[in-house]
Scaffold this motif. Structure first.
Motif, PDB file in Angstrom:
ATOM      1  N   LEU A 235       0.913  -1.242   0.496  1.00  0.00           N
ATOM      2  CA  LEU A 235      -0.335  -0.248  -0.207  1.00  0.00           C
ATOM      3  C   LEU A 235       0.653   1.577  -0.117  1.00  0.00           C
ATOM      4  N   THR A 236       2.199   1.448   0.613  1.00  0.00           N
ATOM      5  CA  THR A 236       2.529   2.042   0.851  1.00  0.00           C
ATOM      6  C   THR A 236       3.176   2.427  -0.717  1.00  0.00           C
ATOM      7  N   GLU A 237       3.937   1.885  -1.134  1.00  0.00           N
ATOM      8  CA  GLU A 237       4.427   1.477  -2.742  1.00  0.00           C
ATOM      9  C   GLU A 237       3.440   1.948  -4.083  1.00  0.00           C
ATOM     10  N   LEU A 238       1.794   1.574  -3.965  1.00  0.00           N
ATOM     11  CA  LEU A 238       0.695   1.663  -4.684  1.00  0.00           C
ATOM     12  C   LEU A 238       0.415   3.754  -3.726  1.00  0.00           C
ATOM     13  N   THR A 239       0.807   3.812  -2.637  1.00  0.00           N
ATOM     14  CA  THR A 239       0.157   5.338  -3.209  1.00  0.00           C
ATOM     15  C   THR A 239       1.576   6.460  -3.543  1.00  0.00           C
ATOM     16  N   ALA A 240       2.676   6.008  -3.584  1.00  0.00           N
ATOM     17  CA  ALA A 240       3.664   6.483  -3.727  1.00  0.00           C
ATOM     18  C   ALA A 240       3.825   6.634  -4.978  1.00  0.00           C
ATOM     19  N   LEU A 241       3.238   6.030  -5.684  1.00  0.00           N
ATOM     20  CA  LEU A 241       2.877   5.777  -6.909  1.00  0.00           C
ATOM     21  C   LEU A 241       1.523   7.095  -7.679  1.00  0.00           C
ATOM     22  N   HIS A 242       1.022   6.510  -7.279  1.00  0.00           N
ATOM     23  CA  HIS A 242      -0.293   7.376  -7.219  1.00  0.00           C
ATOM     24  C   HIS A 242       0.102   9.226  -7.543  1.00  0.00           C
ATOM     25  N   VAL A 243       0.889   9.100  -5.803  1.00  0.00           N
ATOM     26  CA  VAL A 243       1.899  10.820  -5.468  1.00  0.00           C
ATOM     27  C   VAL A 243       2.570  11.117  -6.801  1.00  0.00           C
ATOM     28  N   SER A 244       3.480  10.366  -7.391  1.00  0.00           N
ATOM     29  CA  SER A 244       4.293  10.271  -8.577  1.00  0.00           C
ATOM     30  C   SER A 244       3.547  10.759  -9.825  1.00  0.00           C
ATOM     31  N   ASN A 245       2.085  10.743  -9.748  1.00  0.00           N
ATOM     32  CA  ASN A 245       1.617  11.001 -10.979  1.00  0.00           C
ATOM     33  C   ASN A 245       0.375  12.358 -11.169  1.00  0.00           C
ATOM     34  N   ARG A 246       1.420  13.301  -9.840  1.00  0.00           N
ATOM     35  CA  ARG A 246       0.015  14.436  -9.911  1.00  0.00           C
ATOM     36  C   ARG A 246      -0.566  14.114 -11.073  1.00  0.00           C
ATOM     37  N   GLU A 247      -0.111  15.525 -12.101  1.00  0.00           N
ATOM     38  CA  GLU A 247      -0.967  15.720 -12.828  1.00  0.00           C
ATOM     39  C   GLU A 247      -2.278  15.349 -13.693  1.00  0.00           C
ATOM     40  N   PHE A 248      -2.031  13.753 -13.606  1.00  0.00           N
ATOM     41  CA  PHE A 248      -2.985  12.929 -14.052  1.00  0.00           C
ATOM     42  C   PHE A 248      -4.254  12.853 -12.640  1.00  0.00           C
ATOM     43  N   ASN A 249      -3.716  12.976 -11.157  1.00  0.00           N
ATOM     44  CA  ASN A 249      -4.587  12.734 -10.039  1.00  0.00           C
ATOM     45  C   ASN A 249      -5.537  14.372 -10.596  1.00  0.00           C
ATOM     46  N   ALA A 250      -4.361  15.258 -10.956  1.00  0.00           N
ATOM     47  CA  ALA A 250      -5.099  16.350 -10.880  1.00  0.00           C
ATOM     48  C   ALA A 250      -7.179  16.970 -11.809  1.00  0.00           C
ATOM     49  N   LEU A 251      -6.245  15.878 -12.959  1.00  0.00           N
ATOM     50  CA  LEU A 251      -7.393  15.898 -14.080  1.00  0.00           C
ATOM     51  C   LEU A 251      -8.268  14.714 -14.277  1.00  0.00           C
ATOM     52  N   SER A 252      -7.995  13.592 -13.308  1.00  0.00           N
ATOM     53  CA  SER A 252      -9.146  13.058 -12.839  1.00  0.00           C
ATOM     54  C   SER A 252     -10.273  13.088 -11.932  1.00  0.00           C
ATOM     55  N   GLY A 253     -10.011  13.740 -10.921  1.00  0.00           N
ATOM     56  CA  GLY A 253     -10.681  14.073  -9.975  1.00  0.00           C
ATOM     57  C   GLY A 253     -10.654  12.735  -8.723  1.00  0.00           C
ATOM     58  N   ASP A 254      -9.950  11.638  -9.213  1.00  0.00           N
ATOM     59  CA  ASP A 254      -9.882  10.101  -8.463  1.00  0.00           C
ATOM     60  C   ASP A 254     -10.290  10.889  -6.631  1.00  0.00           C
ATOM     61  N   PHE A 255      -8.974  11.689  -6.283  1.00  0.00           N
ATOM     62  CA  PHE A 255      -8.985  11.744  -4.653  1.00  0.00           C
ATOM     63  C   PHE A 255      -9.181  13.502  -4.723  1.00  0.00           C
ATOM     64  N   PRO A 256      -9.713  13.993  -3.784  1.00  0.00           N
ATOM     65  CA  PRO A 256     -10.199  14.761  -3.025  1.00  0.00           C
ATOM     66  C   PRO A 256      -8.473  16.260  -3.348  1.00  0.00           C
ATOM     67  N   ASP A 257      -7.323  15.855  -3.409  1.00  0.00           N
ATOM     68  CA  ASP A 257      -6.402  16.628  -3.041  1.00  0.00           C
ATOM     69  C   ASP A 257      -5.309  15.967  -4.021  1.00  0.00           C
ATOM     70  N   PRO A 258      -4.897  16.008  -4.812  1.00  0.00           N
ATOM     71  CA  PRO A 258      -4.058  15.790  -6.300  1.00  0.00           C
ATOM     72  C   PRO A 258      -2.562  15.998  -5.380  1.00  0.00           C
ATOM     73  N   ASP A 259      -2.596  16.383  -4.034  1.00  0.00           N
ATOM     74  CA  ASP A 259      -1.340  16.693  -3.122  1.00  0.00           C
ATOM     75  C   ASP A 259      -1.301  16.199  -2.116  1.00  0.00           C
ATOM     76  N   ASP A 260      -2.091  16.271  -1.752  1.00  0.00           N
ATOM     77  CA  ASP A 260      -1.822  15.127  -0.286  1.00  0.00           C
ATOM     78  C   ASP A 260      -2.936  13.956  -0.107  1.00  0.00           C
ATOM     79  N   ILE A 261      -2.603  12.870  -1.800  1.00  0.00           N
ATOM     80  CA  ILE A 261      -3.030  11.505  -1.765  1.00  0.00           C
ATOM     81  C   ILE A 261      -2.410  10.867  -0.412  1.00  0.00           C
ATOM     82  N   ARG A 262      -3.242   9.714   0.817  1.00  0.00           N
ATOM     83  CA  ARG A 262      -2.857   9.247   2.052  1.00  0.00           C
ATOM     84  C   ARG A 262      -3.177   7.668   1.640  1.00  0.00           C
ATOM     85  N   PRO A 263      -2.575   6.606   1.879  1.00  0.00           N
ATOM     86  CA  PRO A 263      -2.782   4.993   1.855  1.00  0.00           C
ATOM     87  C   PRO A 263      -4.498   5.135   2.298  1.00  0.00           C
ATOM     88  N   GLU A 264      -5.193   5.391   3.000  1.00  0.00           N
ATOM     89  CA  GLU A 264      -6.375   4.530   3.281  1.00  0.00           C
ATOM     90  C   GLU A 264      -6.758   5.778   1.846  1.00  0.00           C
TER      91      GLU A 264
END
Length: 181
Positions: A19-48
């Motif tokens: 889960l730590t590895e998966l979270t780090a991988l998500h965090v590295s993709n800020r640009e995608f997370n900002a456009l996808s809206g999958d997480f409330p804050d693309p600058d603060d993605i948490r393991p949970e």
């Protein structure tokens, strides 16, 4: 690159280190997370949050997490569905394919996609689908370069985002090429 499968089930807990590895991988993709809206804050993605997102995919029958490891670390993953929730849809789906942003351009995404294709081809499936967000031209370019063709435009089931639906015909097992749909 080594691919390993982690079947997703509703009661499956993801081991802490993974889960730590998966979270780090998500965090590295800020640009995608900002456009996808999958997480409330693309600058603060948490393991949970990552665990919850994966649990949503686990609720689908035939959900699987395919991990890609290179150089002893997680470099990407693909979420796949053996069957789309729409019973009229005959093909398996790639729900998400994500590569560590620091590893973009090194062929990991192409290799992971090819590995997923081969898994379904070997299982006798004749095609594979996915949806690319309309606001993600890089994603659309990646998939079309791999031979996927746009077959429809519609909103995704989860968040109602506009998407292009793409499909690639899969050839016979071991062929690596496209066949007839």
């Amino acid at each position: 690159m080594i691919l390993e499968s982690l079947p997703l089930t509703p009661d499956h807990d993801i081991p802490g280190p993974l889960l730590t590895e998966l979270t780090a991988l998500h965090v590295s993709n800020r640009e995608f997370n900002a456009l996808s809206g999958d997480f409330p804050d693309p600058d603060d993605i948490r393991p949970e949050q990552v665990a919850e997102a994966l649990a949503e995919e686990a609720a689908q029958p035939g959900g699987e997490l395919v991990l890609a490891r290179g150089g002893g670390r997680l470099v990407g993953f693909a979420l796949t569905l053996a069957h789309h929730p729409d019973p009229a849809d005959p093909d398996p789906w790639i729900g998400l394919l994500l590569v560590d942003a620091h590893e973009h351009g090194k062929g990991y995404g192409r290799a992971l996609a090819a590995g997923v294709e081969e898994r379904f081809r070997s299982a006798g499936r004749t095609g594979l689908r996915l949806a690319a967000l309309d606001n993600n031209p890089k994603g659309l370019a990646f998939w079309t370069a791999l031979g996927y063709e746009v077959i429809d435009h519609r909103e995704d089931l989860r968040l109602g985002r506009p998407c292009a639906v793409l499909r690639k015909a899969l050839g016979s097992p071991g062929s690596g090429g496209a066949g007839t749909p």
